[in-house]
Motif scaffolding. Structure first.
Motif, PDB file in Angstrom:
ATOM      1  N   UNK A  38      -7.218  13.294   7.385  1.00  0.00           N
ATOM      2  CA  UNK A  38      -7.638  12.590   8.708  1.00  0.00           C
ATOM      3  C   UNK A  38      -9.089  11.833   8.143  1.00  0.00           C
ATOM      4  N   UNK A  39      -9.729  12.481   7.100  1.00  0.00           N
ATOM      5  CA  UNK A  39     -10.928  12.057   6.445  1.00  0.00           C
ATOM      6  C   UNK A  39     -10.485  10.535   5.820  1.00  0.00           C
ATOM      7  N   UNK A  40      -9.294  10.606   5.168  1.00  0.00           N
ATOM      8  CA  UNK A  40      -8.785   9.296   4.726  1.00  0.00           C
ATOM      9  C   UNK A  40      -8.731   8.194   5.591  1.00  0.00           C
ATOM     10  N   UNK A  41      -8.116   8.792   6.981  1.00  0.00           N
ATOM     11  CA  UNK A  41      -7.991   7.561   7.848  1.00  0.00           C
ATOM     12  C   UNK A  41      -9.226   7.065   8.341  1.00  0.00           C
ATOM     13  N   UNK A  42     -10.349   7.966   8.584  1.00  0.00           N
ATOM     14  CA  UNK A  42     -11.757   7.621   8.707  1.00  0.00           C
ATOM     15  C   UNK A  42     -12.032   6.615   7.678  1.00  0.00           C
ATOM     16  N   UNK A  55     -11.002   6.029  16.268  1.00  0.00           N
ATOM     17  CA  UNK A  55      -9.994   6.135  15.143  1.00  0.00           C
ATOM     18  C   UNK A  55     -10.160   7.889  15.053  1.00  0.00           C
ATOM     19  N   UNK A  56     -11.209   8.395  15.581  1.00  0.00           N
ATOM     20  CA  UNK A  56     -11.327  10.083  15.707  1.00  0.00           C
ATOM     21  C   UNK A  56      -9.780  10.538  16.343  1.00  0.00           C
ATOM     22  N   UNK A  57      -9.360   9.781  17.357  1.00  0.00           N
ATOM     23  CA  UNK A  57      -8.008  10.162  18.023  1.00  0.00           C
ATOM     24  C   UNK A  57      -6.797  10.246  16.891  1.00  0.00           C
TER      25      UNK A  57
END
Length: 209
Positions: free
Chosen positions: A90-94, A69-71
């Motif tokens: 980005x943090x929300x995606x994580x 998910x980092x990508x």
């Protein structure tokens, strides 16, 4: 078993959709559909991982979700004029991926609590950030003036009078003109008053902040 799978997928879509709607409302790069797909995908990968790897190695696929998910997170981070943008998205995606994994693992209550807290953080904390930002804003000042003795000291004296934190970033001399660039930190109202004084200064040819 099939009914539970449907419930898990629907919960992943629900929480991913709610969080995605908030990101969509704020016109972020990862919005409604993206968050749903992330949550649903993480949920499905976790379910498959448990099914394929059970009973001794149930995490062999799911363990790669966090790194994978980092990508996606890296893809929404970009550099703006004075700051890095997209870190919150980005943090929300994580975290959305973590919610999907929690649902896929059967931790429905924990996933729901995490989603609710995330929605509260995304919806309420921006107002607190705005308040904090008014207390100490960081701006870049660019001052173009005619080169003459004492011009540098006069600008620094003005900064000291307004009690701001300042740091000289760059000096660029162009013939009889010189351009100073400063990083200034101060209260929002102080920035406004200082900018007004600089704009009225007849010795200054150009001022931007």
């Amino acid at each position: 078993m099939d009914n539970e799978l449907i419930i898990q997928f629907l919960l992943a879509i629900l929480w991913g959709g709610i969080i995605g709607a908030e990101r969509e409302y704020r016109s972020k790069s990862a919005g409604f559909r993206t968050m749903i797909m992330i949550s649903l995908g993480a949920c499905f990968f976790t379910i498959i991982s448990k099914a394929i790897g059970a009973p001794s190695n149930a995490d062999r696929i799911a363990s790669n979700i966090v790194s994978g998910i980092g990508f996606l997170g890296a893809g929404v981070i970009f550099r703006g004029d004075n700051r890095i943008n997209g870190i919150t998205t980005a943090a929300t995606i994580w975290v959305v991926a973590a919610v999907g994994m929690g649902i896929g693992s059967g931790y429905y209550f924990a996933s729901a609590c995490s989603s609710v807290f995330m929605i509260l953080i995304l919806a309420i904390l921006p107002y607190l950030e705005q308040y904090i930002d008014t207390l100490n804003q960081a701006k870049k000042y660019s001052i173009l003036t005619v080169y003459q003795e004492g011009s540098f000291e006069n600008i620094e004296d003005l900064f000291r009078d307004f009690k701001v934190n300042y740091r000289l970033v760059r000096i660029h001399k162009m013939g009889d003109k010189i351009n100073y660039e400063w990083d200034i930190q101060a209260h929002k109202k102080v920035h406004s008053k200082l900018s007004e004084v600089l704009m009225k200064d007849t010795k200054i040819i150009e001022f931007t902040c």
